[in-house]
Design a protein around this motif. Structure first.
Motif, PDB file in Angstrom:
ATOM      1  N   ALA A  59     -13.564  -5.500  38.027  1.00  0.00           N
ATOM      2  CA  ALA A  59     -13.348  -5.172  36.618  1.00  0.00           C
ATOM      3  C   ALA A  59     -11.877  -4.844  36.379  1.00  0.00           C
ATOM      4  O   ALA A  59     -11.285  -5.285  35.383  1.00  0.00           O
ATOM      5  CB  ALA A  59     -14.243  -4.007  36.194  1.00  0.00           C
ATOM      6  N   GLY A  60     -11.286  -4.097  37.278  1.00  0.00           N
ATOM      7  CA  GLY A  60      -9.860  -3.789  37.164  1.00  0.00           C
ATOM      8  C   GLY A  60      -8.986  -5.023  37.281  1.00  0.00           C
ATOM      9  O   GLY A  60      -7.947  -5.139  36.618  1.00  0.00           O
ATOM     10  N   LEU A  61      -9.409  -5.951  38.123  1.00  0.00           N
ATOM     11  CA  LEU A  61      -8.646  -7.196  38.311  1.00  0.00           C
ATOM     12  C   LEU A  61      -8.551  -8.024  37.025  1.00  0.00           C
ATOM     13  O   LEU A  61      -7.592  -8.765  36.849  1.00  0.00           O
ATOM     14  CB  LEU A  61      -9.284  -8.053  39.402  1.00  0.00           C
ATOM     15  CG  LEU A  61      -8.875  -7.760  40.825  1.00  0.00           C
ATOM     16  CD1 LEU A  61      -9.669  -8.628  41.795  1.00  0.00           C
ATOM     17  CD2 LEU A  61      -7.402  -7.970  41.032  1.00  0.00           C
ATOM     18  N   THR A  62      -9.530  -7.892  36.139  1.00  0.00           N
ATOM     19  CA  THR A  62      -9.473  -8.672  34.899  1.00  0.00           C
ATOM     20  C   THR A  62      -8.212  -8.342  34.117  1.00  0.00           C
ATOM     21  O   THR A  62      -7.604  -9.220  33.514  1.00  0.00           O
ATOM     22  CB  THR A  62     -10.708  -8.443  34.011  1.00  0.00           C
ATOM     23  OG1 THR A  62     -10.774  -7.089  33.592  1.00  0.00           O
ATOM     24  CG2 THR A  62     -11.981  -8.860  34.718  1.00  0.00           C
ATOM     25  N   TYR A  63      -7.800  -7.072  34.128  1.00  0.00           N
ATOM     26  CA  TYR A  63      -6.595  -6.675  33.406  1.00  0.00           C
ATOM     27  C   TYR A  63      -5.346  -7.214  34.080  1.00  0.00           C
ATOM     28  O   TYR A  63      -4.406  -7.651  33.412  1.00  0.00           O
ATOM     29  CB  TYR A  63      -6.538  -5.156  33.258  1.00  0.00           C
ATOM     30  CG  TYR A  63      -7.624  -4.650  32.356  1.00  0.00           C
ATOM     31  CD1 TYR A  63      -7.528  -4.792  30.979  1.00  0.00           C
ATOM     32  CD2 TYR A  63      -8.769  -4.066  32.874  1.00  0.00           C
ATOM     33  CE1 TYR A  63      -8.537  -4.356  30.142  1.00  0.00           C
ATOM     34  CE2 TYR A  63      -9.781  -3.621  32.049  1.00  0.00           C
ATOM     35  CZ  TYR A  63      -9.653  -3.775  30.680  1.00  0.00           C
ATOM     36  OH  TYR A  63     -10.662  -3.349  29.852  1.00  0.00           O
ATOM     37  N   LEU A  64      -5.331  -7.203  35.406  1.00  0.00           N
ATOM     38  CA  LEU A  64      -4.195  -7.746  36.144  1.00  0.00           C
ATOM     39  C   LEU A  64      -4.067  -9.245  35.906  1.00  0.00           C
ATOM     40  O   LEU A  64      -2.966  -9.764  35.686  1.00  0.00           O
ATOM     41  CB  LEU A  64      -4.354  -7.443  37.637  1.00  0.00           C
ATOM     42  CG  LEU A  64      -3.237  -7.930  38.549  1.00  0.00           C
ATOM     43  CD1 LEU A  64      -1.943  -7.213  38.214  1.00  0.00           C
ATOM     44  CD2 LEU A  64      -3.614  -7.707  39.994  1.00  0.00           C
ATOM     45  N   VAL A  65      -5.189  -9.955  35.926  1.00  0.00           N
ATOM     46  CA  VAL A  65      -5.180 -11.406  35.696  1.00  0.00           C
ATOM     47  C   VAL A  65      -4.676 -11.722  34.297  1.00  0.00           C
ATOM     48  O   VAL A  65      -3.852 -12.615  34.107  1.00  0.00           O
ATOM     49  CB  VAL A  65      -6.589 -11.998  35.932  1.00  0.00           C
ATOM     50  CG1 VAL A  65      -6.730 -13.384  35.343  1.00  0.00           C
ATOM     51  CG2 VAL A  65      -6.918 -12.018  37.413  1.00  0.00           C
ATOM     52  N   GLU A  66      -5.150 -10.973  33.323  1.00  0.00           N
ATOM     53  CA  GLU A  66      -4.725 -11.213  31.937  1.00  0.00           C
ATOM     54  C   GLU A  66      -3.220 -10.982  31.779  1.00  0.00           C
ATOM     55  O   GLU A  66      -2.520 -11.785  31.164  1.00  0.00           O
ATOM     56  CB  GLU A  66      -5.506 -10.308  30.998  1.00  0.00           C
ATOM     57  CG  GLU A  66      -5.234 -10.566  29.539  1.00  0.00           C
ATOM     58  CD  GLU A  66      -6.120  -9.734  28.647  1.00  0.00           C
ATOM     59  OE1 GLU A  66      -6.452 -10.231  27.566  1.00  0.00           O
ATOM     60  OE2 GLU A  66      -6.482  -8.601  29.025  1.00  0.00           O
ATOM     61  N   PHE A  67      -2.725  -9.898  32.338  1.00  0.00           N
ATOM     62  CA  PHE A  67      -1.304  -9.591  32.242  1.00  0.00           C
ATOM     63  C   PHE A  67      -0.470 -10.641  32.963  1.00  0.00           C
ATOM     64  O   PHE A  67       0.516 -11.158  32.423  1.00  0.00           O
ATOM     65  CB  PHE A  67      -1.022  -8.198  32.817  1.00  0.00           C
ATOM     66  CG  PHE A  67       0.434  -7.853  32.850  1.00  0.00           C
ATOM     67  CD1 PHE A  67       1.097  -7.497  31.685  1.00  0.00           C
ATOM     68  CD2 PHE A  67       1.144  -7.896  34.036  1.00  0.00           C
ATOM     69  CE1 PHE A  67       2.445  -7.196  31.710  1.00  0.00           C
ATOM     70  CE2 PHE A  67       2.488  -7.595  34.075  1.00  0.00           C
ATOM     71  CZ  PHE A  67       3.150  -7.231  32.907  1.00  0.00           C
ATOM     72  N   ALA A  68      -0.848 -10.977  34.187  1.00  0.00           N
ATOM     73  CA  ALA A  68      -0.091 -11.955  34.970  1.00  0.00           C
ATOM     74  C   ALA A  68      -0.081 -13.323  34.300  1.00  0.00           C
ATOM     75  O   ALA A  68       0.949 -13.998  34.269  1.00  0.00           O
ATOM     76  CB  ALA A  68      -0.671 -12.058  36.383  1.00  0.00           C
ATOM     77  N   ALA A  69      -1.199 -13.730  33.743  1.00  0.00           N
ATOM     78  CA  ALA A  69      -1.268 -15.033  33.073  1.00  0.00           C
ATOM     79  C   ALA A  69      -0.353 -15.062  31.852  1.00  0.00           C
ATOM     80  O   ALA A  69       0.332 -16.055  31.603  1.00  0.00           O
ATOM     81  CB  ALA A  69      -2.703 -15.353  32.672  1.00  0.00           C
ATOM     82  N   SER A  70      -0.319 -13.979  31.094  1.00  0.00           N
ATOM     83  CA  SER A  70       0.554 -13.927  29.925  1.00  0.00           C
ATOM     84  C   SER A  70       2.021 -14.014  30.332  1.00  0.00           C
ATOM     85  O   SER A  70       2.798 -14.765  29.741  1.00  0.00           O
ATOM     86  CB  SER A  70       0.320 -12.638  29.138  1.00  0.00           C
ATOM     87  OG  SER A  70      -0.979 -12.610  28.631  1.00  0.00           O
TER      88      SER A  70
END
Length: 160
Positions: A59-70
């Motif tokens: 669940a925490g990784l979803t935020y990291l993925v979203e930030f990194a992709a942006s």
């Protein structure tokens, strides 16, 4: 009582998955909460502490993925650090304008960030487009992680 908890689990899980698409809902925490209620419904017999820890990390990784992709989207299309900051600021400001603001805010923020560096409108719009590409990739990544979370829960509950 467990039927009520299972019902709440199902509602939270579906809402959490929808939140992966809808930026107004915190999808990953709601999804995790739904899976936690599912584990609780059976006294953590099938889905225990270690599985729940892995689900929380996912669940925490979803935020990291979203930030990194942006960030990668802006960089890939030639955006500057100021464009990335503008996209982040535009995303925050966009929250106050509903769904259109959430979708357009990062784009406008990235464009304004690039224009503040005396870039051409073409360069600025490329950075804005990169933000949109990054957001789309982040959405796909979040959704993939959300589906994997449900998959892990199902495997631990019915297979393992």
């Amino acid at each position: 009582m467990s039927i009520l908890i299972w019902g709440l689990s199902a509602v939270l899980t579906v809402t959490g998955l929808a939140g992966m698409f809808l930026p107004i809902l915190p999808g990953a925490p709601i999804l995790f909460l739904g899976l936690l209620f599912g584990a609780w419904a059976e006294d953590f017999h099938y889905v225990g502490l270690w599985t729940l820890l892995v689900l929380a990390i996912m669940a925490g990784l979803t935020y990291l993925v979203e930030f990194a992709a942006s960030v990668l989207g802006v960089k890939k299309y030639g955006g500057s650090t100021r464009a990335m900051a503008g996209a982040a600021a535009g995303g925050v400001v966009g929250l106050f304008f509903g769904i259109p603001g959430i979708l357009l805010g990062p784009f406008i923020g990235a464009v304004v960030g690039e224009l503040s560096l005396q870039r051409t409108m073409n360069e600025a719009s490329r950075a804005g487009f990169g933000t949109v590409v990054g957001l789309a990739l982040g959405l796909a990544g979040k959704l993939a992680i959300g589906i994997a979370m449900v998959g892990l829960f199902v495997v631990m509950r019915f297979v393992a």
